[in-house]
Write an enzyme that holds these catalytic residues in place. Structure first.
Site, PDB file in Angstrom:
ATOM      1  N   ASP A 113       4.475   0.724  12.034  1.00 47.00           N
ATOM      2  CA  ASP A 113       3.207   0.118  11.456  1.00 47.00           C
ATOM      3  C   ASP A 113       3.298  -1.294  12.043  1.00 47.00           C
ATOM      4  O   ASP A 113       2.055  -1.847  11.715  1.00 47.00           O
ATOM      5  CB  ASP A 113       3.283   0.121  10.179  1.00 47.00           C
ATOM      6  CG  ASP A 113       3.120   1.515   9.614  1.00 47.00           C
ATOM      7  OD1 ASP A 113       3.417   1.803   8.386  1.00 47.00           O
ATOM      8  OD2 ASP A 113       2.991   2.419  10.365  1.00 47.00           O
TER       9      ASP A 113
ATOM     10  N   CYS B 214      -4.958  12.773  12.343  1.00 42.73           N
ATOM     11  CA  CYS B 214      -5.616  11.442  12.211  1.00 42.73           C
ATOM     12  C   CYS B 214      -5.787  10.691  13.575  1.00 42.73           C
ATOM     13  O   CYS B 214      -4.855  11.275  14.525  1.00 42.73           O
ATOM     14  CB  CYS B 214      -4.968  10.448  11.016  1.00 42.73           C
ATOM     15  SG  CYS B 214      -3.350   9.763  11.643  1.00 42.73           S
TER      16      CYS B 214
ATOM     17  N   LYS C 267       0.967  -1.226   0.008  1.00 41.07           N
ATOM     18  CA  LYS C 267      -0.038   0.026   0.109  1.00 41.07           C
ATOM     19  C   LYS C 267       0.871   1.388   0.008  1.00 41.07           C
ATOM     20  O   LYS C 267       0.706   2.223  -0.926  1.00 41.07           O
ATOM     21  CB  LYS C 267      -0.931  -0.079   1.321  1.00 41.07           C
ATOM     22  CG  LYS C 267      -1.689   1.478   1.443  1.00 41.07           C
ATOM     23  CD  LYS C 267      -2.454   1.334   2.843  1.00 41.07           C
ATOM     24  CE  LYS C 267      -1.893   1.644   3.964  1.00 41.07           C
ATOM     25  NZ  LYS C 267      -1.607   3.098   4.436  1.00 41.07           N
ATOM     26  N   ASN C 268       1.946   1.338   0.963  1.00 44.63           N
ATOM     27  CA  ASN C 268       2.601   2.497   1.008  1.00 44.63           C
ATOM     28  C   ASN C 268       3.616   2.870  -0.037  1.00 44.63           C
ATOM     29  O   ASN C 268       4.149   4.087  -0.144  1.00 44.63           O
ATOM     30  CB  ASN C 268       3.213   2.602   2.227  1.00 44.63           C
ATOM     31  CG  ASN C 268       2.357   2.768   3.385  1.00 44.63           C
ATOM     32  OD1 ASN C 268       1.189   3.166   3.097  1.00 44.63           O
ATOM     33  ND2 ASN C 268       2.582   2.398   4.720  1.00 44.63           N
TER      34      ASN C 268
ATOM     35  N   ARG D  54       0.330  14.654  12.814  1.00 44.31           N
ATOM     36  CA  ARG D  54       0.872  14.455  11.636  1.00 44.31           C
ATOM     37  C   ARG D  54       1.046  15.803  10.587  1.00 44.31           C
ATOM     38  O   ARG D  54       0.396  15.937   9.579  1.00 44.31           O
ATOM     39  CB  ARG D  54      -0.268  13.523  10.469  1.00 44.31           C
ATOM     40  CG  ARG D  54      -0.852  12.315  11.251  1.00 44.31           C
ATOM     41  CD  ARG D  54       0.138  11.258  11.400  1.00 44.31           C
ATOM     42  NE  ARG D  54       0.796  10.611  10.241  1.00 44.31           N
ATOM     43  CZ  ARG D  54       0.146   9.637   9.658  1.00 44.31           C
ATOM     44  NH1 ARG D  54      -1.020   9.108   9.940  1.00 44.31           N
ATOM     45  NH2 ARG D  54       0.721   9.113   8.230  1.00 44.31           N
TER      46      ARG D  54
ATOM     47  N   ARG E 153      -8.525  -0.345   4.247  1.00 50.22           N
ATOM     48  CA  ARG E 153      -7.701   0.663   3.802  1.00 50.22           C
ATOM     49  C   ARG E 153      -6.325  -0.179   3.661  1.00 50.22           C
ATOM     50  O   ARG E 153      -5.430   0.690   2.839  1.00 50.22           O
ATOM     51  CB  ARG E 153      -7.479   1.974   4.878  1.00 50.22           C
ATOM     52  CG  ARG E 153      -8.745   2.561   5.096  1.00 50.22           C
ATOM     53  CD  ARG E 153      -8.431   3.860   5.891  1.00 50.22           C
ATOM     54  NE  ARG E 153      -7.362   4.666   5.258  1.00 50.22           N
ATOM     55  CZ  ARG E 153      -6.879   5.750   5.574  1.00 50.22           C
ATOM     56  NH1 ARG E 153      -7.154   6.283   6.723  1.00 50.22           N
ATOM     57  NH2 ARG E 153      -6.067   6.550   4.969  1.00 50.22           N
TER      58      ARG E 153
END
Ligand code: EPZ
Length: 428
Positions: A312, A123, A22-23, A128, A404
């Site tokens: 993460d 978030c 994803k990233n 952030r 997500r």
């Protein structure tokens, strides 16, 4: 909103395919803005964030054409083409849904010399800020104003190469500045650059498009600006966080799972920490086999930029340590509010004490199923991992967070023996 129901206690066995990262994809897709030729990305994961990024790029005039997965690949193939940029504004209603939208800022400035991007805002895990992004782009000659919640950036006469030294490591700021520097006039040096494998993936894709970058994979990137980039075809790297997450899932059930497509060399300290905790990783053809011979052992770990233990993976490791023999001390050094999984794990019988940035986890023999609430992407996965080992049926609500970042999670887990279903949730 849906919920996921997991009946714990089943030993996970079998093979599971790891999706594209994803990233990495969220930085590779905006790179299409840097050329008017087609950029084809392979092994793209099917995720809500990828769809949001595609929708934003469409609004900017980028066409996105998705083909089905190749027979030999799990992910989709997407061809993006920014033949003409029809808008340079990334609106609030999209950016608020996905902070990584800020990654169109650098490419738009490089391509069009102007960009108006909603400030992402904070978030669940932290406020952030984007100050490092903005300072880096200003160093390249951009004039930036903040007005009514928007970043208004302009580079009259184009961007110029510069030396940028980041005071702290930032993945996103490195990506934004890198994508601006590749089309700047002259040479740039980016010092204290992030070294995450996703940055390496972006560098390799940009080089395939004709960019001139050296020092790839190090904290010092040197960029020779070029006047234009051309199209390319690039395969997105496998998701190292998904790999670590499913390794924790296999380990907490004492299972034996092959993670197809997993790449040991991008796992950084994740494998070392999990091995210290008692998890075994064996290289097998095309992937990694995850087993656990004996009990789980508590560990002391602090999160750090790559190649350190990734933030993460902190929530997922915590879930695993809830049932380890002995205590663990986890320290979150990257984000200021990344312990929202703790009260939910405690509802399942976990013994966790948070003091400032550290969490002390005392292992308990077993967790007990409970209704729990997902709060953010990785916290949600932490609850799924705990549910796989808990006695009874765990109900995880607000699983849109999971969508997500975890492609077809229930399908992948059911495929290796988990008793897991997704049902509509009528509740608030
Ligand atoms: C990327 O976020 C990832 N997201 C995050 O993954 C990941 O947790 C993070 O990197 C760290 O590895 C994507 O790649 C889309 P940072 P990013 O800039 O780029 C501070 C997930 O779960 N900072 O490296 O936003 C910041 O507050 C997500 O997949 C500034 O102070 O992270 C943080 O403390 C969550 N000013 C630290 O740097 C800035 O301008 C690291 O943030 C930028 C960041």
């Amino acid at each position: 909103m849906d919920q996921i129901r997991i009946r714990g206690g089943r030993r996970l066995e079998g093979r599971l395919v790891i999706s594209g990262a994803k990233n990495a994809a969220l930085a590779l897709m905006p790179a299409a803005l840097l050329t008017d030729e087609p950029l084809t990305l392979r092994n793209l994961p099917r995720l809500a964030d990828i769809d949001t990024c595609g929708h934003l790029l469409n609004q900017l005039g980028v066409s996105t054409h998705v083909q089905g997965a190749r027979p030999d690949e799990f992910g989709r193939v997407m061809t993006l083409r920014a033949g003409r940029v029809s808008s340079t504004t990334a609106p609030y209603d999209i950016v608020r849904r996905m902070r990584a939208s800020i990654l169109v800022l650098g490419p738009l400035l490089a391509r069009e010399g102007v960009a108006t991007v909603s400030q992402p805002g904070g978030c669940a895990i932290g406020n952030r800020p984007i100050d490092l992004h903005l300072k880096g782009l200003e160093a390249l000659g951009a004039e930036i104003e903040l007005e009514a919640g928007y970043v208004r950036a302009r580079a009259n006469g184009g961007l110029r190469g510069a030396r940028i030294t980041f005071p702290t490591v930032s993945v996103g700021a490195t990506e934004n500045v890198l994508m601006a520097a590749v089309l700047a006039k002259g040479a740039s040096v980016i010092e204290n650059a992030a070294r995450e494998p996703e940055i390496v993936d972006l560098c390799r894709c940009l080089v395939a498009m004709g960019a001139r970058i050296s020092g790839i994979g190090t904290e010092r990137l040197e960029v020779e600006g070029v006047s234009r980039l051309h199209g390319a075809t690039y395969r997105v790297m496998p998701d190292r966080i998904e790999t670590g997450s499913y390794a924790c899932a296999a380990a907490i059930t004492g299972g034996d799972v092959v993670l197809e497509g997993a790449e040991r060399e991008t796992m950084g300290a994740t494998i070392a920490v999990l091995e210290e905790a008692g998890v075994s990783f064996t290289d097998v053809d095309g992937g990694l086999r995850v087993t656990r011979a004996d009990g789980l052992r508590g560990v002391t770990v602090q999160t750090a930029p790559y190649p350190g233990f990734p933030t993460d993976m902190q929530a997922q490791l915590m879930a695993l340590m809830c049932v380890a023999d002995g205590a663990s001390l986890l320290t979150e050094t990257i984000f200021e509010n990344r312990y929202m999984h703790v009260p939910e794990l405690a509802r399942m019988g976990a013994d966790i004490t948070v003091k400032g940035r550290s969490a002390m986890v005392r292992g308990v023999p077993r967790l007990a199923a409970a209704p729990v609430m997902a709060t953010d992407l990785r916290a949600s996965m932490s609850l799924v991992i705990a549910g796989l080992a808990a006695e009874g049926e765990t109900v995880v609500r607000r699983v849109y967070h999971l969508d997500r970042g975890y492609e077809r999670l229930e399908e992948k887990l059911a495929g290796i023996g988990a008793e897991i279903v997704r049902v509509a949730d009528e509740g608030p």
